[in-house]
Scaffold this active site. Structure first.
Site, PDB file in Angstrom:
ATOM      1  N   LYS A 237      -6.577   6.894  -6.081  1.00  0.00           N
ATOM      2  CA  LYS A 237      -5.663   6.463  -5.026  1.00  0.00           C
ATOM      3  C   LYS A 237      -4.508   7.455  -4.877  1.00  0.00           C
ATOM      4  CE  LYS A 237      -3.376   2.108  -3.696  1.00  0.00           C
ATOM      5  NZ  LYS A 237      -3.166   0.699  -4.139  1.00  0.00           N
TER       6      LYS A 237
ATOM      7  N   SER B  71      -4.760  -2.567  -1.171  1.00  0.00           N
ATOM      8  CA  SER B  71      -4.433  -1.306  -0.536  1.00  0.00           C
ATOM      9  C   SER B  71      -5.236  -0.114  -1.067  1.00  0.00           C
ATOM     10  CB  SER B  71      -2.933  -1.012  -0.728  1.00  0.00           C
ATOM     11  OG  SER B  71      -2.609  -0.902  -2.105  1.00  0.00           O
TER      12      SER B  71
ATOM     13  N   SER C 281      -4.404  -5.521  -4.844  1.00  0.00           N
ATOM     14  CA  SER C 281      -4.843  -4.270  -4.230  1.00  0.00           C
ATOM     15  C   SER C 281      -5.930  -3.517  -4.968  1.00  0.00           C
ATOM     16  CB  SER C 281      -3.637  -3.350  -4.004  1.00  0.00           C
ATOM     17  OG  SER C 281      -2.826  -3.847  -2.971  1.00  0.00           O
TER      18      SER C 281
END
Length: 474
Positions: A80, A155, A179
């Site tokens: 990420k 996310s 997330s």
């Protein structure tokens, strides 16, 4: 040997260690898949091929010399885009940080480097890590490999899509209200939100520090355990990790759950789930029971209180971190993200202090009622089928907020409680998208959750299914 993308984290590490495949071969295939499939699902932010190739060559040379290899030696990963690597842009999915170049490397990436893993680059995420769907007006929506009319979840959208499409066998994400678990559930992969304080946050862009966690998204619970072995443990640069014990994440993966008890809560966790999700939960519990687990019924406390307290903590912490930018650069936020952050600036300090002071007692109450004498709790990761992108972006704002809000109904409270949670794929809903259950444990019971997830996956193949169009590349 070919088709390395079908291998998981542990399988790749084992293959490099025994010489069945070179690290360079793994890196080349992963790079090709990231370059080909990454744009299709909007999963990739930045690929660093030369860095990856150099690291792969170093692993192969070390093996040729007979050096001892790390537990992830030669395994290609990507992560990420809020985990800092010195000298590499880390956008945080935002316009404001599109050119931000950190001068430090995050603890978790340092630990993966030390374990021999390859870092191929950074992956898509929602703006400032603030969306359960993967919504991002600046860089586009994260797309599901199962159907691009649907989001990849957020996310950590790129992490979920990249692992599901077998671009890489594993990726790190972060979880503040779901997330890691949202994209894991929506993409059909396994995701662990660790106990808060078990994995260091140093060198990661924060959202709400007392809720934030970093953890792996992988194909299997066993793969997640291998990555946790590398990244977990105290770090003097992150005071929240200092009491964290050293845990054995892989030793208990025997496939047998005899002696373990799983709580099945009624009330809130049953009432919000749709009938098709409830049916999939029944099926998954039957498999866990077949593995030897005992099931008991429990009743959760007032979840409205837990969710409200979590919301206060999250709003205040994220708006505090963003206060200057919200004042000086409001136009550089999307309307949705800015609207979610601004209310935190109006909350009084007494509300925030109250939410923090109540945390320990609320956690004890939740454990006593929802878990009781059991070793873990079983519940849906998402109470509903994965919504389409249109359902979460078009129409009246209040309707969009309702759809998006339901996605986090069973995840956000767990972050306030600081407990570990493992999301495991368990089938598909009528729209053809994956569904998942989550197992929630006591503090530092992460290995027990992985044990249960592994036992389930030895008896099912949902984690092994490949999205259409994600097979061998031409």
């Amino acid at each position: 040997m070919s088709g390395f993308f079908t291998l998981g984290v542990v399988e790749m590490a084992d293959a490099v260690a025994d010489g069945s495949v070179s690290s360079e071969a793994l890196a080349e295939e992963a790079l090709q898949r990231l370059e080909t499939l990454g744009p299709r699902y909007n999963a990739v932010m930045q690929i660093e091929p030369e860095r990856a190739r150099e690291a792969a060559r170093a692993v192969d040379l070390a093996r040729a010399r007979g050096d001892k290899l790390g537990p992830l030696a030669g395994v290609p990963l990507a992560h990420k885009d809020l985990l800092y690597r010195a000298g590499r842009v880390a956008t945080g999915g935002s316009l404001i940080r599109k050119d931000f170049v950190p001068d430090v490397t995050s603890s978790v990436l340092e630990r993966l480097d030390a374990a021999g893993a390859l870092d191929l680059g950074s992956l898509h995420l929602a703006e400032f890590a603030l969306s359960p769907t993967g919504f991002n007006v600046h860089y586009g929506h994260g797309l599901s490999p199962w159907n691009t009319a649907y989001g990849a979840g957020g996310s950590s959208s790129g992490s979920g899509a990249a692992v599901a499409a077998r671009m890489v066998p594993g990726a790190l994400g972060s979880d503040t209200g779901g997330s890691i678990r949202h994209p894991s559930a929506m993409c059909g992969v396994t995701g662990l939100k660790p106990t808060h304080g078990l994995v260091p946050l140093y060198g990661a862009m924060p959202l709400a520090p007392s809720l934030d966690t970093i953890g792996p998204l992988t194909r299997t619970a066993r793969d997640a355990a291998r990555m946790m072995t590398a990244i977990a443990g105290p770090d003097p640069r992150d005071g929240a990790t200092l009491p964290a014990p050293r845990l054995d994440f892989e030793g208990g993966l025997k496939g047998d759950l005899k002696g373990l008890t799983i709580a099945v809560p009624s009330g809130y966790y049953r009432e919000l789930a749709t009938p098709e999700i409830a049916a999939l939960m029944d099926d998954s519990r039957a498999v866990l029971k077949d593995a030897g687990a005992q099931l008991i019924e429990t009743s959760p406390p007032d979840m409205a209180l837990v969710n409200a307290l979590m919301q206060v903590v999250m709003l205040v912490e994220m708006s505090t971190l963003h206060r200057r930018w919200l004042t000086e650069r409001p136009q550089d936020y999307s309307l949705q993200v800015r609207a979610r952050m601004l209310p935190g600036l109006a909350l009084p300090a007494t509300r925030y202090a109250e939410a923090l002071m109540m945390r320990a007692s609320v956690t004890r109450d939740w454990l006593a009622t929802t878990m009781g004498a059991a070793d873990m709790v079983h519940m849906p990761t998402l109470p509903v089928a994965v919504p389409s992108i249109a359902e979460t972006t078009a129409g009246p704002p209040e309707d969009i907020a309702a759809v998006v809000g339901r996605l986090a109904a069973f995840t956000r409270g767990i972050n306030y409680l600081g407990l570990p949670s493992l999301s495991v794929p368990c089938g598909f809903t009528a729209n053809g998208l994956p569904a998942a259950f989550q197992l929630v444990g006591r503090p530092y019971a992460d290995p027990v959750l992985l044990k249960a997830g592994d036992a389930y996956q030895r008896r099912t193949d949902f984690h092994a299914l490949l999205p259409p169009g994600c097979g061998a590349l031409a």
